[in-house]
Design an enzyme around this catalytic site. Sequence first.
Site, mmCIF file in Angstrom:
data_model
loop_
_atom_site.group_PDB
_atom_site.id
_atom_site.type_symbol
_atom_site.label_atom_id
_atom_site.label_comp_id
_atom_site.label_asym_id
_atom_site.label_seq_id
_atom_site.Cartn_x
_atom_site.Cartn_y
_atom_site.Cartn_z
ATOM 1 N N TYR A 6 -21.984 1.461 -13.190
ATOM 2 C CA TYR A 6 -21.903 -0.184 -12.530
ATOM 3 C C TYR A 6 -23.377 -0.264 -12.052
ATOM 4 O O TYR A 6 -24.037 0.768 -11.425
ATOM 5 C CB TYR A 6 -21.300 -0.065 -11.274
ATOM 6 C CG TYR A 6 -21.489 -1.773 -10.519
ATOM 7 C CD1 TYR A 6 -21.369 -2.208 -11.053
ATOM 8 C CD2 TYR A 6 -22.576 -2.118 -9.302
ATOM 9 C CE1 TYR A 6 -20.734 -4.214 -10.911
ATOM 10 C CE2 TYR A 6 -22.410 -3.645 -9.218
ATOM 11 C CZ TYR A 6 -22.001 -4.588 -10.083
ATOM 12 O OH TYR A 6 -22.037 -5.993 -9.648
ATOM 13 N N SER A 55 -21.498 -47.565 -29.944
ATOM 14 C CA SER A 55 -23.282 -47.479 -29.290
ATOM 15 C C SER A 55 -23.356 -48.475 -28.208
ATOM 16 O O SER A 55 -22.692 -49.939 -28.063
ATOM 17 C CB SER A 55 -23.886 -47.949 -30.724
ATOM 18 O OG SER A 55 -24.843 -48.509 -30.656
ATOM 19 N N LYS A 79 -20.107 -12.962 -15.528
ATOM 20 C CA LYS A 79 -19.107 -14.087 -15.220
ATOM 21 C C LYS A 79 -19.366 -15.490 -15.793
ATOM 22 O O LYS A 79 -18.463 -16.252 -16.154
ATOM 23 C CB LYS A 79 -18.871 -13.710 -13.947
ATOM 24 C CG LYS A 79 -18.582 -12.991 -13.093
ATOM 25 C CD LYS A 79 -18.476 -12.555 -12.089
ATOM 26 C CE LYS A 79 -18.167 -11.041 -11.643
ATOM 27 N NZ LYS A 79 -19.464 -9.789 -12.341
ATOM 28 N N GLN A 124 -22.780 -7.631 -12.632
ATOM 29 C CA GLN A 124 -22.783 -9.359 -12.153
ATOM 30 C C GLN A 124 -22.941 -10.444 -12.811
ATOM 31 O O GLN A 124 -22.622 -11.928 -12.897
ATOM 32 C CB GLN A 124 -23.260 -9.376 -11.188
ATOM 33 C CG GLN A 124 -23.052 -10.857 -9.661
ATOM 34 C CD GLN A 124 -23.492 -10.760 -8.569
ATOM 35 O OE1 GLN A 124 -23.354 -10.019 -7.395
ATOM 36 N NE2 GLN A 124 -24.479 -11.717 -7.893
ATOM 37 N N SER A 138 -23.251 -14.227 -5.481
ATOM 38 C CA SER A 138 -22.150 -13.999 -6.628
ATOM 39 C C SER A 138 -20.850 -15.361 -6.474
ATOM 40 O O SER A 138 -20.812 -15.634 -7.317
ATOM 41 C CB SER A 138 -21.553 -13.314 -7.330
ATOM 42 O OG SER A 138 -21.330 -12.334 -6.847
ATOM 43 N N GLU A 162 -18.644 -34.027 -32.735
ATOM 44 C CA GLU A 162 -19.526 -33.806 -32.736
ATOM 45 C C GLU A 162 -20.560 -33.066 -31.124
ATOM 46 O O GLU A 162 -21.028 -32.237 -31.527
ATOM 47 C CB GLU A 162 -20.677 -35.618 -32.686
ATOM 48 C CG GLU A 162 -20.711 -35.865 -33.305
ATOM 49 C CD GLU A 162 -21.376 -37.241 -33.103
ATOM 50 O OE1 GLU A 162 -22.335 -37.641 -34.206
ATOM 51 O OE2 GLU A 162 -20.733 -38.644 -32.750
ATOM 52 N N ASN A 199 -16.812 -2.041 -7.309
ATOM 53 C CA ASN A 199 -17.092 -1.890 -8.384
ATOM 54 C C ASN A 199 -15.459 -1.818 -9.322
ATOM 55 O O ASN A 199 -15.139 -2.094 -10.876
ATOM 56 C CB ASN A 199 -17.745 -0.453 -8.674
ATOM 57 C CG ASN A 199 -18.794 -0.961 -8.033
ATOM 58 O OD1 ASN A 199 -19.607 -1.598 -7.803
ATOM 59 N ND2 ASN A 199 -19.819 -0.109 -8.747
ATOM 60 N N LYS A 256 -20.500 -50.030 -34.506
ATOM 61 C CA LYS A 256 -20.013 -48.696 -34.085
ATOM 62 C C LYS A 256 -19.117 -47.945 -33.711
ATOM 63 O O LYS A 256 -18.504 -48.477 -32.644
ATOM 64 C CB LYS A 256 -21.575 -47.923 -33.845
ATOM 65 C CG LYS A 256 -22.656 -48.196 -34.506
ATOM 66 C CD LYS A 256 -23.149 -47.105 -35.777
ATOM 67 C CE LYS A 256 -23.131 -45.539 -35.775
ATOM 68 N NZ LYS A 256 -24.261 -45.647 -35.347
ATOM 69 N N THR A 302 -16.931 -28.299 -53.713
ATOM 70 C CA THR A 302 -17.114 -26.741 -53.490
ATOM 71 C C THR A 302 -19.168 -27.083 -53.129
ATOM 72 O O THR A 302 -19.081 -28.247 -54.475
ATOM 73 C CB THR A 302 -17.602 -25.434 -54.385
ATOM 74 O OG1 THR A 302 -17.535 -26.266 -55.619
ATOM 75 C CG2 THR A 302 -15.851 -24.664 -54.418
ATOM 76 N N HIS A 303 -19.733 -26.372 -52.767
ATOM 77 C CA HIS A 303 -20.927 -27.117 -52.516
ATOM 78 C C HIS A 303 -21.070 -28.477 -51.648
ATOM 79 O O HIS A 303 -22.420 -28.940 -52.569
ATOM 80 C CB HIS A 303 -22.239 -27.312 -54.338
ATOM 81 C CG HIS A 303 -21.875 -25.317 -54.638
ATOM 82 N ND1 HIS A 303 -22.182 -24.790 -54.279
ATOM 83 C CD2 HIS A 303 -20.840 -24.823 -55.395
ATOM 84 C CE1 HIS A 303 -22.438 -23.419 -55.034
ATOM 85 N NE2 HIS A 303 -21.062 -23.745 -55.651
ATOM 86 N N ASN A 354 -18.732 -44.138 -33.155
ATOM 87 C CA ASN A 354 -19.070 -42.844 -32.924
ATOM 88 C C ASN A 354 -18.077 -41.519 -33.071
ATOM 89 O O ASN A 354 -16.941 -41.765 -31.853
ATOM 90 C CB ASN A 354 -20.216 -42.388 -32.427
ATOM 91 C CG ASN A 354 -21.232 -43.707 -32.970
ATOM 92 O OD1 ASN A 354 -21.527 -44.192 -33.804
ATOM 93 N ND2 ASN A 354 -22.307 -44.117 -31.786
#
Length: 471
Positions: free
Chosen positions: A317, A277, A325, A322, A23, A290, A110, A283, A155-156, A285
């Site tokens: 353990y 772009s 992590k 392991q 690890s 995003e 451990n 563009k 709303t919606h 962006n």
Amino acid sequence: MSKLWGGRFTKKTDQLVEEYTASIMFDKELAEEDVQGSLAHVTMLGKQGILPADDVEKIKDGLHRVLQRIKRDDIEFTIGDEDIHMNIEKTLIDDVGTVGGKLHTGRSRNDQVATDMHLWLRKRVVEFVDMLYKLQSALVEQAKANIDTIVPGYTHLQRAQPILFAHHLMAYVSMFGRDIERLQDSYKRINVLPLGAGALAGTTFPIDRHFVAKELKFDRVYENSLDAVSDRDFILEFLSHASIIMMHLSRLSEELILWSSTEFRFVELDDAFCTGSSIMPQKKNPDVPELVRGKTGRVYGNLVGLLTVLKSLPLAYNKDMQEDKEGMFDTVKTLQGALQLFAPMIATMKVNKEQMRQAVNKDFSNATDIADFLVGKGLPFRQAHEVIGKTVLYCIEQNKFLLDLTMEEFKQFSSLFDDRIYAVLQPEQVVNARNVYGGTAKEQVEGAIARADAALAETSAWVVEYMGRSR
Ligand code: ARG
């Protein structure tokens, strides 16, 4: 030197097994905490007379040198030494000689690895509270600058009622406020010492766990040695809080993306936070929001991943653990990246107040208010609702808005209308009429901002105090 655990073995570990089980590639992140824990442990071994004072001094000096080398990135960790704990122990023994082999007395990897992760994560939690504090501050500043900016509320995703843009922003301040509270609350469960649990059952040496806890600024020690080495709740809890934070950031991202579109044009993100772009020259962006929205997926994934790793593990353990992590490190890195960019992106965002105002003038988001007006005149709300529904339908057919209607036109729908309706329909009036605690009226939003300022001051003081406690 052969493996630290090599005594029982007659054959070399298969190369692929070595690579598969190691690890060190990722847990080297815990290097400083590993030394920090060892320093406290060996100090305790000395105090308890388990190791002679001069051995303790030699080991501590060696550990300090190892720490300096970690900070200079001057240690070559090897897969042959499996993980950060054995890599550091090896480095220490190379430095101080065989006396370094006494460090691991009364300890297991451990309880050691669990301690390292508690030390590591408690620092991150404080840093995240600080980052959320900075984001909240940027949102509150924008709210102050937009205390008179009226925008359609939805709303919606349909226009519903006009609100102050400040009110909308303050909703996120509340969300991030709960995120801060959750992290602060989790600190008390992170700040518990596992060390002294040994491999699972405790140790035969007369150690003093409470002393080690004090040295490492832990508030408590784990009550049960099996639980101490098996518990990963504190990581799960963090991954869950991180998922909720990312969800909040993702919702805000979605709004920023919508608001930056030509269809909305409510805000413009600073050039520094956008990209272009390769083919379409026009563009600009909103890549940052995003990507934050997109990266929310991996943060959820890390939570579900660890929940799944743990769900059938017998005590205590198991090597499966392991796997706790990489997801945790990835979530921390992902959240750091997002929060680091979000505060300055909000602070530099241009708000197109005129465009927001235009939008409010061209919608029916004041319809509830004339319904309420008729209710004030004694009409039951359901009937008022019906009357205004018909009025709106008429407007749509005539290509008009409510404020464009003449009094004669209004009267066709109800004789209860009178001239005061024109004042009631003004967006400022519509907003300020919602003068209930937590509502969008300017007076209420000003109150909310003042309370947020007070909460910010408290958070800032918490960060200063806990930065000190977690180092
Ligand atoms: N690298 C291990 C982990 O992260 C450390 C604990 C190893 N303990 C053991 N009994 N093999 O889980």
